[in-house]
Structure formats: structure tokens, C-alpha cells
Enzyme design. Structure first.
Site, PDB file in Angstrom:
ATOM      1  N   GLY A   1      93.934 -31.890  56.602  1.00  0.00           N
ATOM      2  CA  GLY A   1      94.330 -30.523  56.281  1.00  0.00           C
ATOM      3  C   GLY A   1      94.985 -30.470  54.909  1.00  0.00           C
ATOM      4  O   GLY A   1      94.597 -29.670  54.052  1.00  0.00           O
ATOM      5  N   ALA A   2      95.971 -31.339  54.694  1.00  0.00           N
ATOM      6  CA  ALA A   2      96.688 -31.345  53.428  1.00  0.00           C
ATOM      7  C   ALA A   2      97.565 -32.580  53.345  1.00  0.00           C
ATOM      8  O   ALA A   2      97.791 -33.251  54.343  1.00  0.00           O
ATOM      9  CB  ALA A   2      97.552 -30.096  53.290  1.00  0.00           C
TER      10      ALA A   2
ATOM     11  N   GLU B   1     103.750 -29.332  54.716  1.00  0.00           N
ATOM     12  CA  GLU B   1     103.706 -30.269  53.583  1.00  0.00           C
ATOM     13  C   GLU B   1     104.951 -30.103  52.709  1.00  0.00           C
ATOM     14  O   GLU B   1     105.497 -31.081  52.214  1.00  0.00           O
ATOM     15  CB  GLU B   1     102.435 -30.086  52.750  1.00  0.00           C
ATOM     16  CG  GLU B   1     101.124 -30.148  53.536  1.00  0.00           C
ATOM     17  CD  GLU B   1     100.973 -31.347  54.462  1.00  0.00           C
ATOM     18  OE1 GLU B   1     101.648 -32.369  54.245  1.00  0.00           O
ATOM     19  OE2 GLU B   1     100.181 -31.260  55.423  1.00  0.00           O
TER      20      GLU B   1
HETATM   21  N1  BES Z   1     100.535 -36.659  55.852  1.00  0.00           N
HETATM   22  C1  BES Z   1      99.586 -35.813  56.487  1.00  0.00           C
HETATM   23  C2  BES Z   1      98.211 -35.920  55.922  1.00  0.00           C
HETATM   24  C3  BES Z   1      97.465 -37.179  56.289  1.00  0.00           C
HETATM   25  C4  BES Z   1      97.072 -37.407  57.562  1.00  0.00           C
HETATM   26  C5  BES Z   1      97.132 -38.120  55.372  1.00  0.00           C
HETATM   27  C6  BES Z   1      96.364 -38.553  57.887  1.00  0.00           C
HETATM   28  C7  BES Z   1      96.457 -39.246  55.696  1.00  0.00           C
HETATM   29  C8  BES Z   1      96.048 -39.487  56.961  1.00  0.00           C
HETATM   30  C9  BES Z   1     100.019 -34.351  56.387  1.00  0.00           C
HETATM   31  O1  BES Z   1     101.378 -34.150  56.245  1.00  0.00           O
HETATM   32  C10 BES Z   1      99.628 -33.706  57.682  1.00  0.00           C
HETATM   33  O2  BES Z   1     100.174 -34.039  58.687  1.00  0.00           O
HETATM   34  N2  BES Z   1      98.664 -32.793  57.633  1.00  0.00           N
HETATM   35  C11 BES Z   1      98.098 -32.175  58.789  1.00  0.00           C
HETATM   36  C12 BES Z   1      98.468 -30.729  58.897  1.00  0.00           C
HETATM   37  C13 BES Z   1      99.837 -30.485  59.441  1.00  0.00           C
HETATM   38  C14 BES Z   1     100.166 -29.014  59.470  1.00  0.00           C
HETATM   39  C15 BES Z   1     100.046 -31.057  60.823  1.00  0.00           C
HETATM   40  C16 BES Z   1      96.598 -32.315  58.640  1.00  0.00           C
HETATM   41  O3  BES Z   1      96.151 -32.704  57.565  1.00  0.00           O
HETATM   42  O4  BES Z   1      95.889 -32.039  59.592  1.00  0.00           O
HETATM   43 ZN    ZN Z   2     102.513 -34.291  57.977  1.00  0.00          ZN
END
Ligand code: BES
Ligand code: ZN
Length: 882
Positions: free
Chosen positions: A269-270, A306
Site C-alpha cells: 500500500g505504502a 505512514e
Molecule cells: N511498512 C509497511 C510497508 C511494507 C510492508 C513494506 C511490507 C515492506 C513489506 C507500511 O507501513 C504498511 O504497513 N503499509 C500497509 C498499509 C497500512 C495502512 C497498514 C500496506 O502497505 O498495506
Molecule cells: Zn506500517
């Protein structure tokens, strides 16, 4: 090449610090068409006490080394070995700081895994969590190695006028041959997974934010050319997030700039890179014509999440990846609290609990089960799970429930004060709450190490003569693999004794389990609480706000439950109790599909649903939730064995028709009253009213079998929410009819150049609730807009089909399993992380009836025998077969 090297198993108990300490990182990244040159200078020092002959071992992944120097002098070939996965250097100084210059060459254009440095629609961008930095340069690529970074980017000015990295801008200028450079300085120590770099021709918007202490911050959002007009809501959500974190947690932003870049090709997602968040553009770009209310809520959540990582994740990071929930569970808790404050708390809680039960419960009850803090992994990418995220957030919420709002805040304050700049552990986190409050959380900590969903059985007995209510609570946890029972948890059970006037009674607690305020602390396997001076017999409302992630079995009469569904002052529980009644009835109906004479839902339950839905004193979003039936996946999970998705679908559909018939007048009224405002507003209240009207449309279509109202709404719709809701009714309830086909074609025609809308078009067809939907998705593979290279597109068609189309994916003839397995094999060659994620949709295969179970097992076994399967996918398939 046949790969037999399934990566090693990494264990929590093996943790030890690095032999070398990193003091600083300076990088120069030169970007050219078809290649990138990366020069990295590390300032290192042997850690005190480490043997003078210990070698430095750096991680790599598909790297080529093109230069290596120690303190400015080339390292002789005999003192190092370099492979794509590893750079090992001997003969390094025994004491004092030294510098290593490492040069690598990579090809971002060929990076289809979208980890490390890659190109998305011409833009250079990076994704380094969890282990992507090692695809850029050789490094101590682990979260407990922190350093300040200085990054210089050079690129062609015409192709890449925008050059971004972490931290604050330091310098920029021209270079010969139409090239230019920018230097970024990040003074905050950070681990490599938070590194980011973006270069390309992007549009942007900027705004100023002043922090509580008066520090000005320039906020920027960068998008593809021509799309920045869709970034306004994201900017607004960012400012609200910053403001909220100051008020609620006392956390201010720390750099001079905060930048967000929206990218079309992104695995997740991000990503919360320090000062430079990189987003899947799905979570930035919105306008009323292309995005639904759910999309607006999603953008708000992800932007907040984020941003909140800046303190929970970045300023305080994780010691190792086993501690992932330390940042993710905590940050999900924080974004949930933000949404509760920005929107309706009860509706947010209902959404979070639905999500937990839809994703985390099945994970915790199947072969992919693991503790919130795992003890081992083969591929860390596979542990960004619902358990780490959503159950992890529930554990933080339980700490808040146990300590109370003030006690929780004191613990958080201590955590920020004590661990700022650290790479911390779950033990560190828990100790802050104990030290700040004096509470003993040692039993509570078991929630982090013991996997599985405990059950909570509640019984009650009433003594009319003395006005005494005796409540029995009993917990149980069957540990999956071993079959033995787990140790008892500390379960906080929020409760109330509701009077017939709909108010909580004030009562005396005689003895039994500890009770503080409105929380019973169940710590033994079985305990009793006695309430005295109750007066008239109360209705017992337990597990309010879903105060613990358990499966509840409350022996309670139907009349008490129906009374609570009407009266409970805790709105969440009002919904939960009704939802449980409906789910239990649908489970019974699905178990016994021949039982056609009886209605799928008892009349009293139908009346209760319609009563909630028709209550004008309650907000519309809540009433829409009261009408939303449990998902077919949820019924399957509750059945637990011998699942027949066709029988479930038949039961749910019969219930939908029944409610539609009984509620026809109400639904007509709801639709008539929902006249859209002149101008679209995405606020929670307006969104709730649209949600309620669209649920009503679905029920009316189910009851009447007439597509005309949906057709009319489709044509008249002036926003995506209403248009997509009408289209879903047409395509899902009347598939293949002229009305559905015409609307689908129209939707595609008006969406053609917006990938995010095209994704909706694919996803809608992937979820037609019919086994024949397999033919539709199979056909769509050949659609010119389908590609395996864009994760959003793959998820829209393949992921949605496998994850949300229970009847077609779990087809009795196994064709759904075989088709998805074939897609996984193809995708695995390009993007293992996304392929592995899709493979998790097989996880509940053992709960299906025999024919499907055999077919799923066959598909999984065939998958696991594929030579060259990635470590990611092999790990998921292997564990699923366990
Ligand atoms: N740190 C994660 C992104 C990530 C996840 C990077 C797995 C590498 C591997 C980010 O903070 C995150 O958790 N993003 C979620 C959305 C959030 C609102 C729960 C995502 O990307 O789904
Ligand atoms: Zn996260």
C-alpha cells in the site's frame, strides 16, 4: 537453473549484534537509461570486544561489485570475496574508524520484483523494506544498524527534473551534458529499510504546516504528470494526521520537509521511508468521479499510518524483524484511533473487527498460524500478516484497556522518551507500560508468543430473591499443531449490566475475578464474578468494543440477545450481538441445505435487523453496518469443516431476499430520502448516507429480481460510489443480462485511461458469485489491459478472484484452484512477493468438503514441486501443506 537452496530459517533466539558498528553512510547514485551506478561510502568500526580477525559480512541480492576500497585504497583481491548475495572482507582494522567505498552497478529497468531500485512508468523509485537495500548496494541490511545518510543523486535533467531522497535538501546544481544533481541530508539515524530515492518527471503540490512548537514544515505530494489535481484530499489527510499526533500522542514532526510520492507499480500500500514516503498511487489519487467513499477512507488511513510511523517505526525502530509488530501493530492501533476520532468510533470499531475476523481469525486458525511475534521465518516478506498487523493492534488496544486511557498515554510517553533513537524490542515496549503504571504485564505478554484464537465461554445465573447475578468466564486455547492446551491469557473483558431502560446499572462486585471499572480481568482458566444489589434482572453485555481478540460463546437467551441488540448503550455490542445472531443462523442453514421449508433467518432476527436499519436516531453508516450480512468467508470460518461454498451462498442469498421482501417499504423510504447533495462531499456523514442507500438498493434488487432501479441509478450516478454500487448489483445479481453487459461496457469506456478505475472493472467481474466466474476471469487474462507487471492489476483480477470469490475459486471440480496456481507460477517468475501473497488464499483448504479438499491439495502439491519456485512462494505453499 534449478534452485534447491530454499533460504535458511532465521531464528529469534539466534539474535546477536553485528561485529561492526556503522557510523555514517554517504551515497552517490548516478542514473542513466538502462543502468544505475551506486557509490557508497560506509564509515565503520569494529565493535568493542570483537576478535581482530573477524570478517565483515555484507548482504547483497543480485548485485555486481565494481569497486572496493578501504580508506581510499583498492582492497586486494585476496582479502575479499564477492558474490551476488554476499561481500565478505577480511583484514580490516582492529581498532578505530575506517571507510569502505563500495561501487555497484544495477539495472533498474530489469527489476520486476519491485524491491530495491526500479522504474515505474519511467520514474526511478525504491522500496527497501524489509530487505531491498541489499539489492542496491552491499550492506549490513538489518534494522538494528542505524546511521545518518547523505545522498547525492545525478540524472538527466529532462528525464528527471525531480530528485528526492530522505531528510532535508542540502544542495543542487547543474552538471555537464544536460545532467544535474541534488544532495539530501538525513540527520536522523535510520536503518537501511527506511532509505528512499525517487527521480523522474513528476508534478507536485506543496503546503506549509506549522508544528505545535512553531516549526515550519514544507509538505509535498508528487504524482505522475497530469494527476496532481487528485492529490488534494491526501494533503488534507496528511495535515489532519500531523495535527492529531500532536494532540493525542504529543508527537511533532522533526524534519524541514515531508514528501510523499505516488507510484503506479508498488507491491504494497505504502512505505514510511524517513521524510520521503512512497505510496501506491491508489492511496493518494482521488476524485469523486473515480474513487468511492471506501477509497477516500482508505487514503486517509494509509496517509495517517505512514505518517505515524515517523515516531513508531522510524524514531524508534525494531531491533530485528521478529519485532515487526512493535512498529506495525502499534501504528495500526494509532491509525485506527485516528479514524475513530475523525469519523464515528463505533463504525470504525465495527470495520476493524470485521477485518480482524475476515483476515486474522482464519490465519490464526489454519496452517499459516504464527504468534504476533514469530520465533522463526524463512522469508520475512511473508510475515507482514494480519496477525502481526491486526492482532498486533488488538494487543496494544488491550494494554490501553487494562491501563486505562491515562495509564496508556503515560506508558507511551515513557516509551518515546526512553527509546527515541533505539532499535527496540517488545520487552522494551511492555516494560514502559509496567514502569509507568506499576502494573504487572508478565501474563499479558503471553499474547505475543502464543499463537491461536482463544475461546471465551460466558455463562450467567440470576438469583431473583437476592438480586444477584453470577457470571462464569472460562477460556480455552487449543494449540494447532501440538493439540495441547495453551497457558491462560490475561483477557480484559469490558462489560455492562443493562437495565430495561437501556442504561448501564451501577452494581457492587462481591468477589471473584478482578474487576476495575467496566473491565473484568480474566487471568485464570475459569473464574466467577458475582454482582450484588442489581435490582431487576439485567441484560449482560460482554466483550464490549471487542475488548479482546477471542471467539465468544455466551450462553444467553434469544430474548436477552434481541433486547441487547435494541438497548445496549454500547453501540458496537449492539451491532455485534445482532451480527452473531445472523451468523449463527446462516451457519445452521448452510450446514443443512436441504432444509428448504424453514426460512434462513428467524422472523425475530429479520425484524431486529430492520429495526436497527430503520432507527433514524442513529447515524446512517452504522445502520448500513447493521444491514450488512456476515461475509460468506466468515460463515465458512465458523463452519470450520466440511465447508460447501455453494450451500453458504444459497443460505446467504435466501436471507438477503427475505430481508429485502420484509423490508421493502423501509428500503424504498431510505432510497427516497437519500437525495444526493448538489456537490459531492467525502465526509463520513455523507458517505454513511450513500452506504445506507446502496445497501437498500442491493436488498431491493435481491427481493424483486428487477434490475431496473440499479440501471436507473447507474445512469443517474454523479459519483463513483453510487455508480459502482449500482454496477455491482447489475453484474453480481444479473450477470450476463443485457443490462449488466451494457453497464459494464459503459463503465470501461469511461474509465479507459485511469488504471485505478480499470482495476475496479476487473475486480467487479472477478467477484461474480457463481462458479462460472472462472470463465470470465480466464477470458480477462487476454484483455489488452491485463498485465502481470502491475501489482494492482494482478490483485484486481487474480487476487480478488482467489480471495473474495468463494464459489468460483473453491469450485467443486478444482478448476479454480488450478487456474490460480497457474497464475502464481507465472507471476512468481516476475514478482515473488506478490505471488506468495496470492498463494495465501489457499490457507483454509483443509476446512472444505472432501472433493474440494483433495483438489486444493493436489494444486498445492503440484505447485510445491515446481523447480525454481521463489523462496517466498515455496515458504507459503510449504507451510500451507503442513
Ligand atoms: N511498512 C509497511 C510497508 C511494507 C510492508 C513494506 C511490507 C515492506 C513489506 C507500511 O507501513 C504498511 O504497513 N503499509 C500497509 C498499509 C497500512 C495502512 C497498514 C500496506 O502497505 O498495506
Ligand atoms: Zn506500517
Amino acid at each position: 537453473m534449478l534452485r534447491t537452496d530454499d533460504g535458511p530459517t532465521i531464528k529469534l533466539e539466534d539474535y546477536r549484534p553485528t561485529d561492526f558498528v556503522l557510523h555514517s553512510v554517504a551515497m552517490t547514485v548516478r542514473l542513466f537509461e538502462g543502468r544505475a551506478e551506486i557509490d557508497t561510502q560506509l564509515e565503520l568500526e569494529r565493535r568493542e570486544g570483537v576478535a581482530g580477525d573477524a570478517r565483515l559480512v555484507l548482504d547483497g541480492d543480485e548485485l555486481t561489485l565494481s569497486g572496493l576500497a578501504l580508506n581510499g585504497t583498492a582492497v586486494p583481491a585476496e582479502t575479499y570475496t564477492a558474490s551476488p548475495e554476499r561481500l565478505e572482507i577480511a583484514s580490516l582494522p582492529a581498532t578505530g574508524r575506517f571507510t569502505l567505498d563500495i561501487a555497484t552497478r544495477i539495472v533498474p529497468e530489469e527489476n520486476t520484483k519491485l524491491m530495491g531500485l526500479y522504474r515505474s512508468n519511467g520514474v526511478w523509485c525504491t522500496q527497501c523494506e524489509a530487505e531491498g537495500f541489499r539489492r542496491i548496494t552491499y550492506f549490513l541490511d538489518r534494522p538494528d544498524v542505524l546511521a545518518p545518510y547523505r545522498v547525492r543523486i545525478e540524472a538527466d535533467r529532462a528525464t528527471a527534473p525531480i530528485l528526492l531522497s530522505n531528510g532535508n535538501p542540502a544542495e543542487h546544481g547543474d552538471l555537464p551534458d544536460g545532467r544535474h544533481f541534488a544532495v539530501w541530508d538525513d540527520p536522523f539515524n535510520k536503518p537501511s529499510y527506511l532509505f528512499a530515492l525517487v527521480a523522474g518527471d513528476l508534478d507536485s503540490i506543496h503546503e506549509e504546516f506549522e508544528t505545535a512548537s512553531g516549526k515550519p514544515v514544507t509538505l509535498g505530494i508528487y504524482t505522475e504528470k497530469g494527476r496532481v489535481g487528485q492529490a488534494g484530499y491526501a494533503m488534507d489527510a496528511l495535515k489532519r494526521s500531523m495535527w492529531w499526533d500532536e494532540r493525542r500522542f504529543g508527537r511533532e514532526y522533526d524534519l524541514d520537509v515531508f514528501n510523499i510520492v505516488a507510484i503506479p507499480d508498488f507491491n504494497m500500500g505504502a512505505m514510511e521511508n524517513k521524510g520521503l514516503n512512497v505510496f501506491n498511487h491508489k492511496y493518494v489519487l482521488l476524485d469523486p468521479d473515480t474513487a468511492t467513499d471506501a477509497d477516500y477512507a482508505g487514503v486517509e488511513t494509509v496517509i495517517a499510518h505512514e505518517y505515524f510511523h515517523n515516531w513508531t517505526g522510524n524514531r524508534i525502530t525494531c531491533r530485528d524483524w521478529f519485532q515487526l509488530c512493535l512498529k506495525e501493530g502499534l501504528t495500526v492501533y494509532r491509525d485506527q484511533e485516528f479514524s475513530a476520532d475523525e469519523r464515528s468510533a463505533a463504525v470504525q470499531r465495527i470495520n476493524s473487527v470485521r477485518r480482524l475476523k475476515a483476515h486474522q481469525f482464519p490465519e490464526d486458525q489454519g496452517p499459516l498460524q504464527h504468534p504476533v511475534r514469530p520465533r522463526e521465518y524463512r522469508e520475512i516478506n511473508n510475515f507482514y500478516t494480519a496477525t502481526v498487523y491486526d492482532k498486533g493492534a488488538e494487543l496494544v488496544r488491550m494494554i490501553a484497556t487494562i491501563l486505562g486511557r491515562d495509564g496508556f498515554r503515560k506508558g507511551m510517553d515513557l516509551y518515546f522518551e526512553r527509546h527515541d533513537g533505539d532499535a527496540a524490542t517488545i520487552e522494551d515496549f511492555i516494560a514502559c507500560f509496567e514502569d509507568a503504571s506499576g502494573a504487572d504485564l508478565s501474563q499479558f505478554a503471553l499474547w505475543y508468543s502464543q499463537a491461536g484464537t482463544p475461546s471465551l465461554a460466558v455463562s450467567e445465573s440470576w438469583d431473583e430473591a437476592s438480586g444477584t447475578l453470577t457470571v462464569g468466564l472460562k477460556q480455552a486455547l487449543e494449540l494447532g499443531a501440538s493439540g495441547t492446551d495453551g497457558d491462560p491469557f490475561h483477557i480484559p473483558v469490558r462489560f455492562g449490566l443493562v437495565g430495561s431502560n437501556g442504561q448501564d446499572k451501577v452494581v457492587t462486585v462481591r468477589h471473584g475475578a478482578e474487576v476495575t471499572g467496566d473491565v473484568i480481568h480474566l487471568t485464570g482458566e475459569e473464574e466467577t464474578v458475582i454482582f450484588e444489589n442489581v435490582g431487576e434482572r439485567p441484560y449482560l453485555s460482554v466483550l464490549r468494543d471487542f475488548s479482546a481478540p477471542v471467539t465468544l460463546h455466551h450462553e444467553q437467551s434469544l430474548s436477552d440477545r434481541l433486547a441487547l441488540a435494541r438497548l445496549d448503550p454500547n453501540l458496537f455490542n449492539r451491532w455485534r450481538i445482532l451480527n452473531d445472531l445472523v451468523a449463527e443462523a446462516l451457519v445452521a442453514a448452510s450446514r443443512d441445505p436441504q432444509r428448504t421449508a424453514e426460512p434462513p433467518l428467524p422472523a425475530q432476527i429479520v425484524e431486529a435487523i430492520l429495526g436497527s436499519a430503520g432507527d433514524d436516531t442513529i447515524e446512517a453508516a452504522y445502520r448500513a453496518q447493521a444491514l450488512a450480512l456476515p461475509s460468506e468467508q466468515e460463515i465458512a470460518r465458523m463452519l470450520a469443516e466440511n465447508v460447501d461454498p455453494d450451500a453458504i451462498h444459497a443460505a446467504v442469498d435466501a436471507a438477503r431476499r427475505l430481508i429485502g421482501e420484509r423490508g421493502r417499504a423501509l428500503f424504498e423510504r431510505i432510497r427516497a430520502e437519500a437525495r444526493p447533495a448538489a456537490e459531492f462531499s467525502p465526509d463520513a456523514d455523507s458517505a454513511g448516507r450513500r452506504a445506507l442507500a446502496n445497501v437498500a438498493l442491493g436488498y431491493l434488487a435481491a427481493a424483486s429480481g428487477d434490475p431496473a432501479p440499479a440501471e436507473a441509478q447507474y445512469r443517474a450516478a454523479r459519483n463513483m460510489t453510487d455508480r459502482l454500487a449500482a454496477l455491482a448489483v447489475l453484474v453480481h445479481r444479473f450477470p450476463g443480462t443485457g443490462a449488466a453487459t451494457a453497464a459494464l461496457a459503459d463503465f470501461y469506456a469511461r474509465s479507459e485511461d485511469d488504471g485505478l478505475v480499470v482495476d475496479k472493472w476487473f475486480a467487479l467481474q472477478a467477484t461474480v458469485p457463481d462458479p462460472a466466474a472462472l470463465d470470465i476471469v480466464a477470458g480477462l487474462l487476454n484483455h489488452p489491459k491485463f498485465t502481470l507487471r502491475n501489482p494492482n492489476r494482478v490483485r484486481a483480477l487474480v487476487g480478488t478472484f482467489a480471495g473474495a470469490n468463494q464459489r468460483a475459486f473453491h469450485r467443486a471440480d478444482g478448476a479454480g484452484y488450478r487456474w490460480v496456481a497457474e497464475r502464481i507460477v507465472e507471476l512468481d517468475k516476475l514478482n515473488p512477493q506478490v505471488a506468495a501473497r496470492i498463494a495465501t488464499t489457499f490457507r483454509s483448504w483443509r476446512s472444505f468438503e472432501a472433493e474440494r479438499r483433495r483438489a486444493a491439495q493436489e494444486a498445492l502439491e503440484k505447485l510445491s514441486a515446481i523447480p525454481g519456485l521463489s523462496n517466498d512462494t515455496r515458504d507459503i505453499v510449504g507451510r500451507s501443506l503442513r
